[in-house]
Design a protein around this motif. Sequence first.
Motif, short mmCIF file in Angstrom:
data_model
loop_
_atom_site.label_atom_id
_atom_site.label_comp_id
_atom_site.label_asym_id
_atom_site.label_seq_id
_atom_site.Cartn_x
_atom_site.Cartn_y
_atom_site.Cartn_z
N ALA A 179 41.39 44.74 38.19
CA ALA A 179 41.51 45.87 39.12
C ALA A 179 40.70 45.63 40.39
O ALA A 179 41.15 45.90 41.50
CB ALA A 179 41.06 47.16 38.45
N GLN A 227 42.22 42.94 42.59
CA GLN A 227 43.33 43.48 43.37
C GLN A 227 42.83 44.22 44.60
O GLN A 227 43.46 44.17 45.66
CB GLN A 227 44.19 44.39 42.49
N GLY A 252 41.78 53.18 36.36
CA GLY A 252 41.79 52.56 37.68
C GLY A 252 40.40 52.15 38.12
O GLY A 252 39.50 51.95 37.29
N ASN A 269 45.53 52.44 38.33
CA ASN A 269 46.12 51.16 37.93
C ASN A 269 47.56 51.05 38.41
O ASN A 269 48.01 49.97 38.81
CB ASN A 269 46.06 51.00 36.41
N GLU A 270 48.29 52.16 38.37
CA GLU A 270 49.67 52.16 38.84
C GLU A 270 49.74 51.83 40.33
O GLU A 270 50.59 51.05 40.78
CB GLU A 270 50.32 53.52 38.56
N GLN A 271 48.83 52.42 41.11
CA GLN A 271 48.80 52.14 42.54
C GLN A 271 48.37 50.71 42.81
O GLN A 271 48.87 50.06 43.74
CB GLN A 271 47.86 53.12 43.24
N LEU A 272 47.47 50.18 41.99
CA LEU A 272 47.03 48.81 42.17
C LEU A 272 48.15 47.81 41.89
O LEU A 272 48.17 46.71 42.46
CB LEU A 272 45.83 48.51 41.25
N ARG A 273 49.08 48.20 41.01
CA ARG A 273 50.20 47.31 40.73
C ARG A 273 51.21 47.27 41.89
O ARG A 273 52.10 46.42 41.92
CB ARG A 273 50.91 47.75 39.43
N ASP A 274 51.05 48.21 42.82
CA ASP A 274 51.90 48.25 44.01
C ASP A 274 51.01 47.94 45.22
O ASP A 274 50.33 48.83 45.73
CB ASP A 274 52.53 49.63 44.15
N PRO A 275 51.00 46.68 45.68
CA PRO A 275 50.10 46.30 46.79
C PRO A 275 50.27 47.18 48.02
O PRO A 275 49.29 47.50 48.70
CB PRO A 275 50.50 44.85 47.08
N SER A 295 48.42 50.63 47.33
CA SER A 295 46.96 50.52 47.37
C SER A 295 46.47 50.17 48.77
O SER A 295 45.42 50.66 49.20
CB SER A 295 46.47 49.49 46.34
#
Length: 327
Positions: A133, A136, A187, A214-220, A223
């Motif tokens: 995390a 990222q 997150g 975490n969901e937002q981190l998976r979408d560069p 984030s």
Amino acid sequence: MWKKFLSKLGIGAAKVDLVLHRPHVRLGETLEGEFLLEGGSVAQQIRKLDVLLQLEVQAEGKVYRRTAAVIPVASSFTIQPGERKVLPFSYTLPLHLPISRPTVRYTFVTHLDIADGADAYDQDAIHILPPMALEQVFSVLSALGFREKATSGSITPHGQEFAFFPAGEFQGVVQEVEFFALVEEEGVRLYMEIDVRHGFGGEREMKRELFISNEQLRDPAASARLLKEAIDEAVHAAGSFAQPSGHSWATPHSPIYGHPAGHYPSIHHSHHGGHGWAGAIGGFAAGMLAGMVAEELLDDVVDDIADGLDVDDWFDGGDGFDGGDLL
């Protein structure tokens, strides 16, 4: 008899070599390897075999070392002349150790404790990577044009502090972005200080708390948008309010910046009730990267604070970081 005598001096004695499957490991992951033991010219009794995780920190031009962990492996066995043994090694990194940076380094020191003889040692450098995390977050900052400073990753009373300077669109507007990271199950939470250029050669320090799921981190893109909004808002606030330099700005109506500056951890330079002071900081630091390190250091320095030593002097290279193990 002569061989036995020489073995006591370390000549012809047993040897040990730790072979790691990889030289790097992410916080929370397990590092594996094996010990290769080789008997010497005579049979020798081994009291114990263990590994020390040594932490080395550079600060104020000095190098400080601590034992971050002692990992027991085996005890009380005999190794025969020329015998070869292979023992497995496995160690799971705690979640809140400081990660490796230019000023923070780690070494595994293997210790073979030989009865009535010279002990054998082996050293292996390892590199501790950030949790995914946090990595990222670093990537998103890089995509926004920020570069990590050479001094980033320093150990402070609150934990490990990261610092980035702008090399893209924020260049000339933002001096630097510093933050502590709290990695949570859902997150990562950033406690940010954004230094915004103001006036002729001045700057204002804007503090923000930002949570990225975490969901937002998976979408560069998502984030990156959150981080950019946080920095944009700090720049806008610094220029929109006529407040004395050095004050922090809060935007309580924003869902991203829900905590005013007063909720941030701060060091109270009081010489009364030292243990309460350490408990307040330690309670915050315990969940941060390097929190375990910072909390132990604070425990060690409580008496010095009570005696009148300034905490800033202590953490800037005073005697408090020079003796004894962290754990």
